[in-house]
Design a protein around this motif. Sequence first.
Motif, PDB file in Angstrom:
ATOM      1  N   PRO A  21      25.370  -6.058 -16.157  1.00  0.00           N
ATOM      2  CA  PRO A  21      24.344  -5.114 -15.713  1.00  0.00           C
ATOM      3  C   PRO A  21      25.038  -4.075 -14.846  1.00  0.00           C
ATOM      4  CG  PRO A  21      24.154  -7.232 -14.555  1.00  0.00           C
ATOM      5  CD  PRO A  21      25.297  -7.368 -15.510  1.00  0.00           C
ATOM      6  N   ASN A  77      18.682  -8.408 -13.931  1.00  0.00           N
ATOM      7  CA  ASN A  77      19.603  -8.519 -12.790  1.00  0.00           C
ATOM      8  C   ASN A  77      19.030  -7.908 -11.513  1.00  0.00           C
ATOM      9  OD1 ASN A  77      22.218  -6.808 -11.446  1.00  0.00           O
ATOM     10  ND2 ASN A  77      22.546  -8.971 -11.808  1.00  0.00           N
ATOM     11  N   THR A 263      33.397  -2.581 -17.547  1.00  0.00           N
ATOM     12  CA  THR A 263      34.183  -1.354 -17.730  1.00  0.00           C
ATOM     13  C   THR A 263      34.468  -1.043 -19.195  1.00  0.00           C
ATOM     14  OG1 THR A 263      35.151  -1.580 -15.542  1.00  0.00           O
ATOM     15  CG2 THR A 263      36.422  -0.300 -17.134  1.00  0.00           C
TER      16      THR A 263
HETATM   17  C1  LIG Z   1      29.519   0.967 -13.024  1.00  0.00           C
HETATM   18  C2  LIG Z   1      29.298  -0.460 -12.658  1.00  0.00           C
HETATM   19  C3  LIG Z   1      28.075  -0.852 -12.111  1.00  0.00           C
HETATM   20  C4  LIG Z   1      27.835  -2.196 -11.808  1.00  0.00           C
HETATM   21  N1  LIG Z   1      26.590  -2.575 -11.373  1.00  0.00           N
HETATM   22  C5  LIG Z   1      26.292  -3.905 -11.266  1.00  0.00           C
HETATM   23  C6  LIG Z   1      24.952  -4.344 -11.064  1.00  0.00           C
HETATM   24  O1  LIG Z   1      24.023  -3.547 -10.982  1.00  0.00           O
HETATM   25  N2  LIG Z   1      24.732  -5.676 -10.987  1.00  0.00           N
HETATM   26  C7  LIG Z   1      25.737  -6.614 -11.114  1.00  0.00           C
HETATM   27  O2  LIG Z   1      25.471  -7.812 -11.042  1.00  0.00           O
HETATM   28  N3  LIG Z   1      27.009  -6.215 -11.317  1.00  0.00           N
HETATM   29  C8  LIG Z   1      27.300  -4.902 -11.413  1.00  0.00           C
HETATM   30  N4  LIG Z   1      28.596  -4.498 -11.677  1.00  0.00           N
HETATM   31  C9  LIG Z   1      29.668  -5.518 -11.736  1.00  0.00           C
HETATM   32  C10 LIG Z   1      29.697  -6.200 -13.090  1.00  0.00           C
HETATM   33  O3  LIG Z   1      28.656  -7.141 -13.193  1.00  0.00           O
HETATM   34  C11 LIG Z   1      31.009  -6.936 -13.356  1.00  0.00           C
HETATM   35  O4  LIG Z   1      31.292  -7.806 -12.313  1.00  0.00           O
HETATM   36  C12 LIG Z   1      32.194  -6.001 -13.559  1.00  0.00           C
HETATM   37  O5  LIG Z   1      31.858  -4.907 -14.363  1.00  0.00           O
HETATM   38  C13 LIG Z   1      33.338  -6.779 -14.216  1.00  0.00           C
HETATM   39  O6  LIG Z   1      34.531  -6.079 -14.173  1.00  0.00           O
HETATM   40  P1  LIG Z   1      34.995  -5.030 -15.287  1.00  0.00           P
HETATM   41  O7  LIG Z   1      34.231  -3.802 -14.957  1.00  0.00           O
HETATM   42  O8  LIG Z   1      36.438  -4.935 -15.095  1.00  0.00           O
HETATM   43  O9  LIG Z   1      34.574  -5.583 -16.646  1.00  0.00           O
HETATM   44  C14 LIG Z   1      28.868  -3.160 -11.998  1.00  0.00           C
HETATM   45  C15 LIG Z   1      30.085  -2.750 -12.529  1.00  0.00           C
HETATM   46  C16 LIG Z   1      30.310  -1.427 -12.872  1.00  0.00           C
HETATM   47  C17 LIG Z   1      31.636  -1.053 -13.481  1.00  0.00           C
END
Ligand SMILES: Cc1cc2nc3c(=O)[nH]c(=O)nc-3n(C[C@H](O)[C@H](O)[C@H](O)COP(=O)(O)O)c2cc1C
Length: 377
Positions: A21, A77, A263
């Motif tokens: 999310p 979420n 990402t």
């Molecule tokens: C732009 C962005 C926004 C995010 N917003 C949330 C969110 O609203 N809720 C959440 O549980 N995690 C959020 N995350 C964290 C992700 O759940 C996850 O931990 C993360 O993307 C994993 O690492 P990666 O970006 O390298 O795949 C966000 C990540 C990104 C990149």
Amino acid sequence: MSKSVGFCKRLGLKYPIIQAPMAGTSTVELATEITNNGGLGSLPISTINFTQSQGLIQLKSLIEKYNVLNKSITNLNFFCHEIVEGVTPTQIKNWFELYSKVLNVNVGDVSEDEYFKNGNISFKEYEHNEELIDYLTKELKPAVISFHFGYPSKETILKFQAAGIQIWVTSTSLQETEILGKLGVDGIVCQGFEAGGHRGNFITSKDFDENLSTLALFLKSKQYLHQHDLHDKIDLIPTGGIMDSKTVKFYLDSDASAVQVGTVFLTSPEITNNKSYLKSLLQSHDYKPTILIDIVSGKRARAIQTDFIKGLIKYNHPSDDLPPYGILYNAYRTLKSNKTLSTSLDIGFYLMGQNYFQTDLTLTSTKDIFQSLVKDL
Ligand SMILES: Cc1cc2nc3c(=O)[nH]c(=O)nc-3n(C[C@H](O)[C@H](O)[C@H](O)COP(=O)(O)O)c2cc1C
């Protein structure tokens, strides 16, 4: 049977791939694509204010747009942080001074009401909203409800679980995993230090964080679950830096129930923010570092280290009290959308993980990106 096979059966998925999310960035259209390709689409709803009646209407209209055969195949979420009390005049003054210095313009003539309200109401504030709980447990019955920055009361968790909803909570350390293991959640999202976006830790004491990588956190959490006979009861879902099929396979072969990826989808057509900036970085081979920073929102988040971020770090005095999370983030977002603001600085807050450099720009649809993640499974 491997953990991931049982996991997919339980949730009605073809692949154990969870789209992270991503509040303000991922869309209901992205979640639709992921679910229709066999993964689990997530809907971030942390910016919906469920203390007002509008909140539930907004959620229902989001679900209406979620264009999948079975709408319960989703992950809703929420953010579950400490309740924010309000903002002080000193905090507002410090914020104006900081931003005026960084942007080299006077940002002091803006309406304080609009800027300094809470844009991220914690689930803890509306956890007793019966209409919402009834909608979730009796009507929608989402496969998963996940919480970032903390968890709700045991009573609420049991209510959701009795309706067949899986409860997942983010962990960033062994100590948080231990707390969640004792609490009786269904899944632990093991968020490593590489991860993009906000770090979902709920132990917030200063100097506590060991900054574990996704792998170290996953292995430590797995060891803990084995030692306490919880291995068959709780799903571990590593997240952070996972960008390709080999890494997905590695985690699944190591007993992860699924992986959560964010990402890797940032160049999807259904993404609203970050996309063109990320594409320009990749096309120019300008692999700027990412950094964890808490001055924009009030909680640590991994983002690209732009000149704007460098400016905030340079001019912020750690002893200067800034508004709390939710209010601080809303002030930033309001400033960013202010069309009359005249500054040459790019004030984008480009949340992304350390491994963004692995993005494959030749994959132009979400389906192609998704396929690239499952091709070795
Ligand atoms: C732009 C962005 C926004 C995010 N917003 C949330 C969110 O609203 N809720 C959440 O549980 N995690 C959020 N995350 C964290 C992700 O759940 C996850 O931990 C993360 O993307 C994993 O690492 P990666 O970006 O390298 O795949 C966000 C990540 C990104 C990149």
